[in-house]
Write a protein that holds these residues in place. Structure first.
Motif, PDB file in Angstrom:
ATOM      1  N   SER A 232       0.561  -1.225  -0.008  1.00  0.00           N
ATOM      2  CA  SER A 232       0.001   0.181  -0.060  1.00  0.00           C
ATOM      3  C   SER A 232       0.824   1.362   0.056  1.00  0.00           C
ATOM      4  CB  SER A 232      -0.886  -0.112   1.183  1.00  0.00           C
ATOM      5  OG  SER A 232      -1.848  -1.054   1.376  1.00  0.00           O
ATOM      6  N   MET A 233       1.790   1.340  -0.930  1.00  0.00           N
ATOM      7  CA  MET A 233       2.873   2.377  -0.944  1.00  0.00           C
ATOM      8  C   MET A 233       2.286   3.651  -1.581  1.00  0.00           C
ATOM      9  SD  MET A 233       6.410   2.498  -3.205  1.00  0.00           S
ATOM     10  CE  MET A 233       5.569   3.134  -4.642  1.00  0.00           C
ATOM     11  N   PHE A 234       2.847   4.703  -0.609  1.00  0.00           N
ATOM     12  CA  PHE A 234       2.923   6.070  -1.270  1.00  0.00           C
ATOM     13  C   PHE A 234       4.202   6.851  -0.863  1.00  0.00           C
ATOM     14  CE2 PHE A 234       1.088   6.460   2.984  1.00  0.00           C
ATOM     15  CZ  PHE A 234       1.488   7.360   3.439  1.00  0.00           C
ATOM     16  N   SER A 235       5.159   7.102  -1.899  1.00  0.00           N
ATOM     17  CA  SER A 235       6.253   7.611  -1.521  1.00  0.00           C
ATOM     18  C   SER A 235       6.747   8.464  -2.614  1.00  0.00           C
ATOM     19  CB  SER A 235       7.518   6.159  -1.203  1.00  0.00           C
ATOM     20  OG  SER A 235       8.676   6.759  -1.063  1.00  0.00           O
ATOM     21  N   PRO A 236       7.036   9.628  -2.465  1.00  0.00           N
ATOM     22  CA  PRO A 236       7.738  10.649  -3.445  1.00  0.00           C
ATOM     23  C   PRO A 236       8.897  10.454  -3.697  1.00  0.00           C
ATOM     24  CG  PRO A 236       7.143  11.778  -1.391  1.00  0.00           C
ATOM     25  CD  PRO A 236       6.561  10.421  -1.053  1.00  0.00           C
ATOM     26  N   ALA A 237       9.429   9.579  -2.710  1.00  0.00           N
ATOM     27  CA  ALA A 237      11.036   9.157  -2.794  1.00  0.00           C
ATOM     28  C   ALA A 237      11.520   8.237  -3.721  1.00  0.00           C
ATOM     29  CB  ALA A 237      11.731   8.958  -1.293  1.00  0.00           C
ATOM     30  N   VAL A 238      10.587   7.633  -4.318  1.00  0.00           N
ATOM     31  CA  VAL A 238      10.845   6.500  -5.288  1.00  0.00           C
ATOM     32  C   VAL A 238      11.403   7.120  -6.624  1.00  0.00           C
ATOM     33  CG1 VAL A 238      10.110   4.767  -6.826  1.00  0.00           C
ATOM     34  CG2 VAL A 238       9.547   4.909  -4.404  1.00  0.00           C
TER      35      VAL A 238
END
Length: 516
Positions: A166-172
């Protein structure tokens, strides 16, 4: 009234079936950790649990991080599945969560605040447990922690792969983290798009597709977005597809042939059966409660007079709290929730007073006195039933649900909000002549009121959206138990007091503690 023999026999049969369901569920839940060595340690105050098989050499370490308002127990399906597959699974409680006595520090709205601190804790745990296995390491994180493990993997180049649930990550980015698997529930629409965005960074020029693998594991460039059909934000942790995808992916990255003993963790259905058994048992058990009033009490309002008391608090509460300070407790989001309960309850009580409705006539009231001592006795009995039947199993098999010393005061503070709400709501919804379906409608209206509050202050309250399913489940469980308690005792406040304590407990033990 003397009960007929068939009725008594049916009640006994329900009790027997409920006890059988509870026994079977507990047996199967206990079996999920069979053949595992489980060790609890502390790393600079952070509670850590290590799971491994009792046979064979240890494999790679998988550090598993929980999401917002979660705990180690919430990640047990992944921990036990991976341990049975030959990995060394490591879970821990973030600061402010679970059994971790340290509060969460830093602003949750800034990357250099709480995020940086959570990354530091995760990196510390990862470095400390690295050599508990064969030296190779993977990270797995859910929801809030999906962003945390991505950042940790980017900071520790020896992390071989990351599983973000369930990912949310602006770092990817296109280059990092190495070998990223994103698992998402089929009902998580926005997060499914985020998963495809992360995969699309390496799939170009081909458009990214779900359940397809892109890139080369050998170069650390592999990515996959796997969808577990038919589950949401919490169900994705229990889904067989999620657990199987994680094992298959890690086996591919580490070149291991799956050594899983048996099927992936199957605790989800057994937890549901356990809860169903506890709720079903409450019906025959409610006949042991003391009678508080021979004449059922309550407002007894039909729909014509009831609807203003439903609508006014639901609309007015978020509007009033929009302009009042609600940052009053060192606990994230829960301070607003307790204020919402309190204001909603006071407005409901005001509506009751304005309507000037009584459940019984003066003559009926005189002929049906209230047994004053039976009221607290009944409320205590229902509260203790919920503690033994729900609190203890949830704490053991679902998520941390027992308070540490630093949360006892919080639970007491939560009662300031939950007591007025549940006393007013139970009285409003009960009594002879009460509108059919009104009790369920009142709970749905309350949830809609919370939705309006989130819409008015999304930046601060958006975490409430995540817990709405949990609040709904509590309404269903305690609504059923409260209804049976009311039918036996004749007084709405038996369930009102028990429900207020149950909700104050749940809020006080689960929401993250913040540094003062």
């Amino acid at each position: 009234m003397r009960l007929s023999y068939p009725y008594k026999a049916f009640r006994t049969a329900v009790a027997a079936l409920a006890l059988g369901a509870i026994t079977a569920a507990l047996w199967h839940l206990r079996a999920e950790t069979d053949r595992l060595a489980i060790e609890a340690i502390s790393i600079d105050g952070t509670p850590v649990t290590i799971f491994r098989t009792q046979v064979g050499q240890p494999g790679p370490v998988v550090v598993i991080a929980h999401g917002f308002a979660g705990s180690q127990q919430l990640m047990l399906p992944f921990a036990t599945t991976l341990a049975h597959a030959g990995y060394v699974a490591v879970t821990f409680d973030f600061p402010g969560h679970g059994r971790n006595p340290a509060p969460l520090t830093g602003s949750i709205a800034r990357e250099d605040g709480a995020t940086r601190n959570l990354v530091a804790v995760t990196a510390q745990v990862t470095e400390q447990v690295r050599m508990r296995g064969d030296g190779r390491v993977a990270l797995l994180g859910h929801s809030m922690a999906s962003d945390i493990v991505v950042r940790v993997a980017q900071a520790l180049p020896w992390v071989a792969t990351t599983v973000a649930v369930s990912m949310f990550s602006p770092a990817v980015t296109r280059e990092s983290p190495r070998n990223l698997l994103v698992i998402v529930g089929g009902w998580e629409g926005g997060l499914r798009r985020e998963a495809l965005r992360a995969v699309g960074l390496v799939s170009a020029p081909e458009p990214p597709r779900e359940n397809a693998t892109y890139g080369d594991v050998a170069f650390g460039a592999a990515r996959r977005a796997a969808v577990s059909v038919g589950v949401e934000h919490i169900g994705v942790l229990y889904a067989r597809a999620s657990l199987t995808e994680a094992v298959t992916w890690l086996d591919g990255v580490f070149g291991m042939s799956s050594r899983m003993l048996g099927a992936p963790d199957r605790r989800g259905p057994w937890i549901l059966l356990l809860l169903a058994g506890v709720v079903a048992l409450a019906w025959p058990a409610s006949h042991l409660l003391p009678v508080v009033s021979r004449m059922p009490l309550g407002a007894g309002l039909g729909w014509r007079r009831l609807w203003p008391a439903l609508v006014i608090p639901a609309v007015a509460t978020p509007l009033i709290l929009r302009v009042l300070p609600t940052n009053i407790l060192p606990v994230l989001v829960a301070d607003y929730l307790v204020a919402h309960f309190a204001m909603y309850g006071l407005l409901t009580a005001g509506c009751l007073w304005r309507i000037r409705s009584r459940s019984v006539t003066t003559q009926e009231s005189e002929s049906s006195p209230v047994a004053v001592g039976a009221l607290p006795a009944g409320a205590l009995a229902v509260t203790l039933y919920g503690f033994v039947g729900l609190v203890l199993p949830i704490d053991t098999y679902v998520t941390s649900f027992m308070p540490g010393p630093n949360r006892i005061v919080l639970i007491s503070a939560m009662l300031i909000g939950t007591v007025p709400f549940f006393l007013a709501d139970e009285w409003l919804m009960r009594g002879p002549g009460a509108g059919r379906g009104a009790y369920a409608a009142s709970k749905m209206v309350f949830l809609l009121s919370l939705g309006l509050a989130v819409g008015l202050d999304f930046g601060r309250l958006f975490f409430l959206v995540i817990i709405v399913p949990v609040i709904l489940l509590f309404f269903l469980v305690y609504g059923a138990i409260g209804t049976w308690a009311y039918k036996r005792t004749g007084h709405p406040w038996v369930a009102g007091i028990a429900n207020a304590i149950a909700f104050a407990w749940a809020i006080g033990v689960t929401f993250p503690l913040l540094a003062g």
